[in-house]
Design a protein around this motif. Structure first.
Motif, mmCIF file in Angstrom:
data_model
loop_
_atom_site.group_PDB
_atom_site.id
_atom_site.type_symbol
_atom_site.label_atom_id
_atom_site.label_comp_id
_atom_site.label_asym_id
_atom_site.label_seq_id
_atom_site.Cartn_x
_atom_site.Cartn_y
_atom_site.Cartn_z
ATOM 1 N N LEU A 284 0.838 -1.211 0.000
ATOM 2 C CA LEU A 284 0.000 0.000 0.000
ATOM 3 C C LEU A 284 0.872 1.260 0.000
ATOM 4 O O LEU A 284 0.630 2.221 -0.736
ATOM 5 C CB LEU A 284 -0.891 -0.023 1.246
ATOM 6 C CG LEU A 284 -2.033 0.982 1.285
ATOM 7 C CD1 LEU A 284 -3.035 0.672 0.184
ATOM 8 C CD2 LEU A 284 -2.720 0.930 2.642
ATOM 9 N N LEU A 285 1.914 1.211 0.829
ATOM 10 C CA LEU A 285 2.839 2.355 0.937
ATOM 11 C C LEU A 285 3.495 2.643 -0.422
ATOM 12 O O LEU A 285 3.519 3.786 -0.892
ATOM 13 C CB LEU A 285 3.909 2.023 1.981
ATOM 14 C CG LEU A 285 4.805 3.163 2.447
ATOM 15 C CD1 LEU A 285 4.001 4.242 3.132
ATOM 16 C CD2 LEU A 285 5.866 2.633 3.427
ATOM 17 N N ALA A 286 3.971 1.564 -1.069
ATOM 18 C CA ALA A 286 4.660 1.728 -2.360
ATOM 19 C C ALA A 286 3.679 2.236 -3.420
ATOM 20 O O ALA A 286 3.971 3.185 -4.168
ATOM 21 C CB ALA A 286 5.266 0.391 -2.786
ATOM 22 N N THR A 287 2.478 1.612 -3.463
ATOM 23 C CA THR A 287 1.506 2.001 -4.490
ATOM 24 C C THR A 287 1.082 3.456 -4.303
ATOM 25 O O THR A 287 0.994 4.224 -5.265
ATOM 26 C CB THR A 287 0.242 1.109 -4.398
ATOM 27 O OG1 THR A 287 0.645 -0.215 -4.134
ATOM 28 C CG2 THR A 287 -0.577 1.162 -5.674
ATOM 29 N N SER A 288 0.823 3.808 -3.037
ATOM 30 C CA SER A 288 0.345 5.187 -2.811
ATOM 31 C C SER A 288 1.437 6.198 -3.154
ATOM 32 O O SER A 288 1.150 7.299 -3.623
ATOM 33 C CB SER A 288 -0.126 5.361 -1.375
ATOM 34 O OG SER A 288 0.982 5.249 -0.506
ATOM 35 N N THR A 289 2.690 5.816 -2.921
ATOM 36 C CA THR A 289 3.781 6.741 -3.243
ATOM 37 C C THR A 289 3.838 6.985 -4.749
ATOM 38 O O THR A 289 3.929 8.135 -5.216
ATOM 39 C CB THR A 289 5.134 6.173 -2.749
ATOM 40 O OG1 THR A 289 5.001 5.848 -1.389
ATOM 41 C CG2 THR A 289 6.261 7.175 -2.934
ATOM 42 N N VAL A 290 3.748 5.879 -5.529
ATOM 43 C CA VAL A 290 3.799 6.002 -6.985
ATOM 44 C C VAL A 290 2.573 6.778 -7.487
ATOM 45 O O VAL A 290 2.688 7.732 -8.285
ATOM 46 C CB VAL A 290 3.869 4.596 -7.652
ATOM 47 C CG1 VAL A 290 3.746 4.726 -9.165
ATOM 48 C CG2 VAL A 290 5.160 3.909 -7.266
ATOM 49 N N ALA A 291 1.386 6.393 -6.984
ATOM 50 C CA ALA A 291 0.161 7.064 -7.437
ATOM 51 C C ALA A 291 0.190 8.543 -7.052
ATOM 52 O O ALA A 291 -0.230 9.420 -7.833
ATOM 53 C CB ALA A 291 -1.062 6.380 -6.837
#
Ligand SMILES: Nc1ncnc2c1ncn2[C@@H]1O[C@H](COP(=O)(O)OP(=O)(O)OP(=O)(O)O)[C@@H](O)[C@H]1O
Length: 605
Positions: free
Chosen positions: A90-97
């Motif tokens: 979630l952390l990685a996805t939200s950072t990219v998004a």
């Protein structure tokens, strides 16, 4: 008439008076808002899309602290590594998004706001170029320059940078506060302890900095005016040994400007100091609440960590939002000065009758025209004349009788104090760029930096080599231009090859030839009567006036002999009027002037 430079400007903008000079008007808040609504019209969908991506960016920014809170809690509870996979992904996805949303919002903001800023620049520069000379003279050219450069820069920076930060950070603050409340309402309450201090600080700062920025912009305009005067009048100042007093004026204007800058820096330092205090109070309260809530097992350690991170994460956006007020205040002061320029043409356009098509056979009329410089007495008094298509009027008179002033009034460069100057019944000030219809060649001809061809193509950018050669032939400049090392490609003006006054005059006449306006006004007086140069210029003048309506300010009396009507000016008024022969026969002032002229020169050219 648009008396644009008075304290109460025609458009309602407030002009400011300083050191005896009435500055150009500054728009009121209402005028600025109306202007912004107009330039942003049609950009609403883009603006909405920008807002949506900014909200997405802010919400995605909240995912990080939440995920870290989960991870902290999982570690504290000694749970297996498998539990961490979800929060880490979630952390990685939200950072990219979040990064993608940030990129999208930047692009969209640039597409929404930057064109509006570009339009503001274009409109103000266009309005500035159209301002009558007397308005610019009264307001100070330096003030105008500082508006279309410095003020435009401030607005552009604020719109492209500060505005985006403001909206993005504002939303981040709201989302973080909502997040705090969602964790536990007591966290939000503790964090809100900082708000009264921030609100008070902001109110104090806005009240303090607004007049500082507004005054600072005006002072900058004054400094630019003083500098520009120094540069443009350099030779006069040197000749009269007035350099020191002009330097004193520039120093005084600079000191005033710097004083405003110091005051602004002092206010900003106190502003940020008080904001730090607010952060200290807010974070202290949250940590205290967290301590008690965790101890009472009302919230988990993870939730308390998230709350503290949320609040600490607020410092940046809060400082940005409040700090952006700094830029917005400055930009607001600049925007009011820019819109102030457009109010001048706006006021003119409001009273503009729908002009009919102005044909090539237009007639130029002046009715009871009077004019004086600044607050001085009238130097042109109650003049009426009518220039019929294809005819020529010559204006003669002693030095200072008002000939050049009349020429600038007939060209629409100055506006009469009373009476009207009109082209086919349309007042000259209602015509955009009246020079397209009425072109004036004055005694001061500017040679622009560039080649001779560049100088001529200013009048007609698409002019071919043949057209340029024709124009040079017509004004008798072809031979000397051909003799130059690079012919029409020879650089002149600003560091280029120096030209004599009469060569510059010939280039101005060649420009006129290419411009091909239906009406020309000639007010050139470069050459001594009887000289070869005078004969060449008289010939060039006859060429460019042939077949057109023209007003010739006859600084050399010989120029009047070919005119259909001769007007003799005496102390700003029309003393005599009639044909050349008729006036000679009448035995009045003209006859006397002519007799003296004929005797002194080798005869009319
Ligand atoms: N920019 C100015 N500011 C203030 N007064 C001015 C300005 N230009 C001209 N005057 C004054 O207005 C009066 C008319 O000047 P104007 O130049 O129109 O006369 P002129 O007949 O063209 O003179 P000349 O033949 O010397 O060019 C003069 O008293 C002059 O000093």
């Amino acid at each position: 008439m648009t008396g644009a430079t008075t304290d109460a400007s025609p458009a309602g903008g407030s002009g400011s008076r300083s050191a005896g000079r009435v500055l150009l008007p500054v728009a009121t808040g209402r005028q600025v808002r109306a202007y912004l609504r107009r330039v942003m019209r049609g950009r609403r969908p883009l603006l909405c899309a920008t807002a949506v991506t900014m909200i997405a960016e802010s919400l995605l920014g909240l995912v990080g602290p939440v995920a870290i809170g989960w991870i902290t809690q999982a570690i504290a509870d000694h749970r297996g590594v498998g539990v961490l996979v979800g929060p880490v992904v979630l952390l990685a996805t939200s950072t990219v998004a979040g990064a993608a949303a940030g990129w999208g919002s930047t692009v969209l903001l640039a597409r929404t706001v930057l064109p509006a800023v570009a339009r503001l620049r274009e409109e103000t520069v266009a309005a500035a170029v159209e301002l009558p000379i007397d308005v610019v003279e009264a307001g100070g050219a330096g003030d105008l320059v500082s508006r279309v450069s410095g003020d435009a820069e401030l607005v552009s920076d604020a719109a492209s940078d500060a505005l985006g930060s403001f909206i993005g950070s504002g939303l981040a603050i709201l989302a973080a506060l909502a997040g705090l409340a969602a964790l536990d309402w007591r966290f939000a309450l503790a964090g809100l302890l900082a708000v009264p201090i921030q609100a008070h600080t902001l109110r104090w700062y806005l009240r303090t900095s607004r007049p500082i920025y507004a005054g600072g912009r005006v002072a900058d305009g004054r400094r630019a005016s003083a500098l520009l005067t120094g540069f443009t009048a350099l030779s006069t100042l040197r000749a009269l040994r007035l350099g020191a007093s002009q330097r004193d004026r520039v120093e005084a204007a600079s000191a005033e400007s710097m004083d405003y800058e110091f005051r602004a820096v002092r206010a900003a330092t106190r502003f940020y100091g008080r904001l730090n205090l607010a952060e200290f109070v807010g974070l202290g309260a949250i940590l205290l609440v967290a301590y008690f809530l965790v101890r009472a097992e009302l919230v988990s350690l993870g939730a308390a960590t998230t709350a503290a991170l949320f609040f600490a994460g607020l410092f940046g956006p809060i400082n940005i939002v409040l700090g952006v007020f700094d830029g917005i205040q400055q930009a607001g002061a600049g925007l009011a000065r820019l819109v102030g320029i457009t109010t001048l043409t706006g006021a003119r356009d409001a009273g503009r009758p729908a002009p009919g098509p102005i044909g090539t056979a237009a007639s130029l009329t002046a009715e009871n025209v009077s004019f004086g410089y600044g607050e001085g007495p009238d130097v042109v008094r109650d003049i009426s004349l009518r220039l019929e298509p294809g005819r020529q009027i010559a204006v003669v008179g002693t030095t200072g009788s008002g000939k050049s002033t009349l020429a600038s009034l007939l060209a629409g460069l100055r506006r009469p104090r009373t009476g009207t100057a009109a082209l086919d019944g349309v007042f000259l000030e209602y015509i955009d760029l009246p020079q397209h219809h009425v072109a004036l060649v004055t005694q001061e001809t500017h040679v622009f930096a560039g080649t001779i061809a560049d100088n001529l193509r200013l009048a007609r950018p698409e002019a071919t080599r043949e057209a340029i050669d024709d124009a040079l032939h017509a004004v008798g400049a072809h031979d000397w231009v051909e003799a130059l090392p690079d012919g029409i490609e020879t650089p002149v003006g600003g560091g280029g090859r120096p030209l004599t006054a009469s060569q510059a005059q010939q280039l101005a006449l060649a420009r006129l030839w290419l411009l091909d306006p239906p009406i020309v006004i000639l007010d050139e007086a470069t050459a001594e009567a009887g000289s070869d140069t005078a004969r060449a210029l008289d010939h060039a003048a006859r060429q460019v006036t042939r077949g057109r309506s023209s007003v010739v300010i006859a600084h050399r009396l010989g120029q009047a002999a070919h005119a259909d009507i001769v007007i003799v000016m005496e102390n700003g008024r029309v003393g005599e009027r009639g044909g050349h022969e008729e006036l000679r026969a009448a035995g009045g002032v003209y006859a006397t002037l002519w007799a003296a002229w004929s005797q002194a020169s080798s005869g009319p050219a």
